[in-house]
Write a protein that holds these residues in place. Structure first.
Motif, short mmCIF file in Angstrom:
data_model
loop_
_atom_site.label_atom_id
_atom_site.label_comp_id
_atom_site.label_asym_id
_atom_site.label_seq_id
_atom_site.Cartn_x
_atom_site.Cartn_y
_atom_site.Cartn_z
N UNK A 207 -1.05 -1.39 -16.22
CA UNK A 207 -0.01 -1.20 -15.22
C UNK A 207 0.27 0.27 -14.91
N UNK A 208 -0.21 1.18 -15.73
CA UNK A 208 0.01 2.62 -15.48
C UNK A 208 -0.53 2.98 -14.08
N UNK A 209 0.29 3.67 -13.28
CA UNK A 209 -0.08 4.09 -11.92
C UNK A 209 -0.51 2.90 -11.06
N UNK A 210 0.16 1.77 -11.24
CA UNK A 210 -0.15 0.61 -10.40
C UNK A 210 0.20 0.91 -8.94
N UNK A 211 1.18 1.80 -8.73
CA UNK A 211 1.44 2.32 -7.39
C UNK A 211 0.59 3.57 -7.23
N UNK A 212 -0.60 3.38 -6.69
CA UNK A 212 -1.56 4.47 -6.52
C UNK A 212 -1.96 4.58 -5.06
N UNK A 213 -2.84 5.50 -4.77
CA UNK A 213 -3.22 5.76 -3.38
C UNK A 213 -3.78 4.50 -2.71
N UNK A 214 -4.60 3.75 -3.43
CA UNK A 214 -5.19 2.55 -2.84
C UNK A 214 -4.12 1.53 -2.47
N UNK A 215 -3.15 1.32 -3.35
CA UNK A 215 -2.13 0.32 -3.08
C UNK A 215 -1.10 0.81 -2.07
N UNK A 216 -0.81 2.12 -2.07
CA UNK A 216 0.07 2.65 -1.02
C UNK A 216 -0.57 2.45 0.35
N UNK A 217 -1.90 2.55 0.43
CA UNK A 217 -2.59 2.41 1.72
C UNK A 217 -2.48 1.00 2.29
N UNK A 218 -2.14 0.03 1.44
CA UNK A 218 -2.00 -1.35 1.90
C UNK A 218 -0.63 -1.64 2.51
N UNK A 219 0.33 -0.76 2.27
CA UNK A 219 1.71 -1.03 2.66
C UNK A 219 1.94 -0.83 4.14
N UNK A 220 2.97 -1.52 4.65
CA UNK A 220 3.41 -1.32 6.01
C UNK A 220 4.19 -0.01 6.11
#
Length: 391
Positions: A207-220
């Motif tokens: 779960x470390x850095x689960x909010x990362x660049x790849x997942x931020x790119x999926x957000x609205x």
């Protein structure tokens, strides 16, 4: 027999009464205590006394405790999951409302006004703080444990559409989650479909850095992210990029670091999400009950490093064993008992990772035989800690 408990930080005194009369708290015996009760005290640099058998964390997270080291020394580490869940739930819901209406920025702006015409200035400038309503917006929740489940249910009551992701949700928790909460099987659905995202999972390597660049790119564009779990769940560098592009409108966290302070779009609280009078009392009560039960009966509830173990004590003697999780250990224990002509009333053995815990109840009245068995176990290379409990 009197057990000794050493406390760290301010543990609610009413909660400590749950320990009962057989426990001395922070007294003369605390120089070599049987148990610790701790809140935020960092124990990573501590040298644990040999007599220490248990550590109870008055809270859910145990990052301040060297759990692996404790396991190797046969020390059971407990936490109090759910005791502060309502407090954190309220903190998260309040933060969602504050973010939606832009109240924090509005308050900051109002306090900069001067002069005799403040009301006129307010009317002229208030349009910049027009917010949105949360009803009809989508809240994504990562982790549907004690906190996440409560948030899900109450957010639904506030009119939000709620998505929940948790591949490990317990059956008990699942029963308590509203049927209107939509569970998703792919974490991407949370990032892609949510207006607000809140996370409630422990910090692990997964779960470390689960909010990362790849997942931020999926957000609205314009997503609000809330983190009342652990700061390390978010990659701050990636977060700042997402704030710069407008993907993240606001980040609200209870875990401050230097780089987060005075950052546009970031609201930092001083780790007070679970700090209410009620939560602190609940944590202390649960920690006290857990330590008392373990010390008096050997039973384990809410341990992070050993399995839950419950077995009614009806035999004259109980021996508890913390041992390495190696093959044939139960057979070896049984052989050691039978070699001394002792009858086993009941035995329960369960493992968790590299270690196992055994409750061994003996139908024997000869104390000399029991003492000989204890010595035999203590001499075993695979047994880390032995305790003898008399009914």
């Amino acid at each position: 027999m009197v057990f000794s408990v050493k406390t760290f930080n301010n543990i609610n005194q009413i909660g400590l009464k749950e320990l009962g009369n057989k426990f001395q708290v922070d007294g003369d015996l605390a120089k070599n205590p049987d148990a610790y009760i701790v809140r935020s005290q960092n124990l990573h640099d501590f040298e644990f006394p040999k007599n220490l058998k248990a550590i109870a964390r008055a809270g859910a997270g145990t990052n301040n405790i060297p759990v692996e080291e404790a396991s190797a020394q046969g020390i059971v580490v407990f936490n109090t999951p759910g005791a502060n869940a309502n407090a954190v739930k309220e903190a998260v819901l309040a933060s969602i409302l504050l973010a939606a209406r832009n109240y924090i920025s509005a308050n900051r702006w109002v306090n900069t006004l001067t002069g005799d015409d403040v009301p006129k200035q307010i009317e002229a400038g208030k349009k910049q703080f027009a917010g949105t309503e949360i009803s009809g917006k989508t809240l994504g929740i990562i982790g549907l444990g004690a906190i996440g489940a409560r948030i899900a249910n109450d957010a639904r009551r506030l009119g939000m559409n709620v998505l929940g992701y948790d591949p490990y949700v317990s059956i008990e928790t699942a029963w308590n989650i509203s049927s209107h909460v939509k569970r998703v099987n792919d974490l991407k659905d949370i990032f892609e479909q949510s207006d607000y995202i809140t996370i409630h999972v422990p910090l692990t390597e997964d779960t470390r850095n689960i909010f990362n660049a790849d997942n931020f790119s999926l957000m609205n564009k314009g997503t609000t992210v809330l983190n009342f779990a652990r700061g390390e769940l978010v990659d701050n560098a990636a977060l700042f990029d997402a704030l710069e592009t407008g993907t993240v409108k606001r980040y609200i966290t209870d875990f401050g670091t230097k780089d987060l302070l005075n950052k546009e779009g970031v609201t930092v609280f001083p780790h007070v999400g679970g700090s209410t009078e009620e939560a602190e009392l609940n944590c202390a009560i649960m920690a006290g009950k857990t330590i008392r039960r373990f010390m008096e009966t050997g039973e384990i509830t809410n341990s992070v490093n050993f399995p839950n173990m419950h077995q009614a004590l009806v035999a004259p003697y109980r021996i508890t064993l913390i041992n390495k999780n190696v093959p044939n250990i139960v057979a070896r224990i049984s052989t050691a008992v039978s070699d001394l002509g002792i009858n086993i009333d009941n035995i329960l053995n369960r493992s968790k990772g590299d270690y196992a815990y055994t409750l061994l109840d003996l139908d024997e009245s000869d104390e000399a035989k029991i003492d000989a068995l204890v010595e035999k176990f203590q001499a075993s290379d695979n047994i880390i800690r032995v305790r003898l409990i008399k009914k």
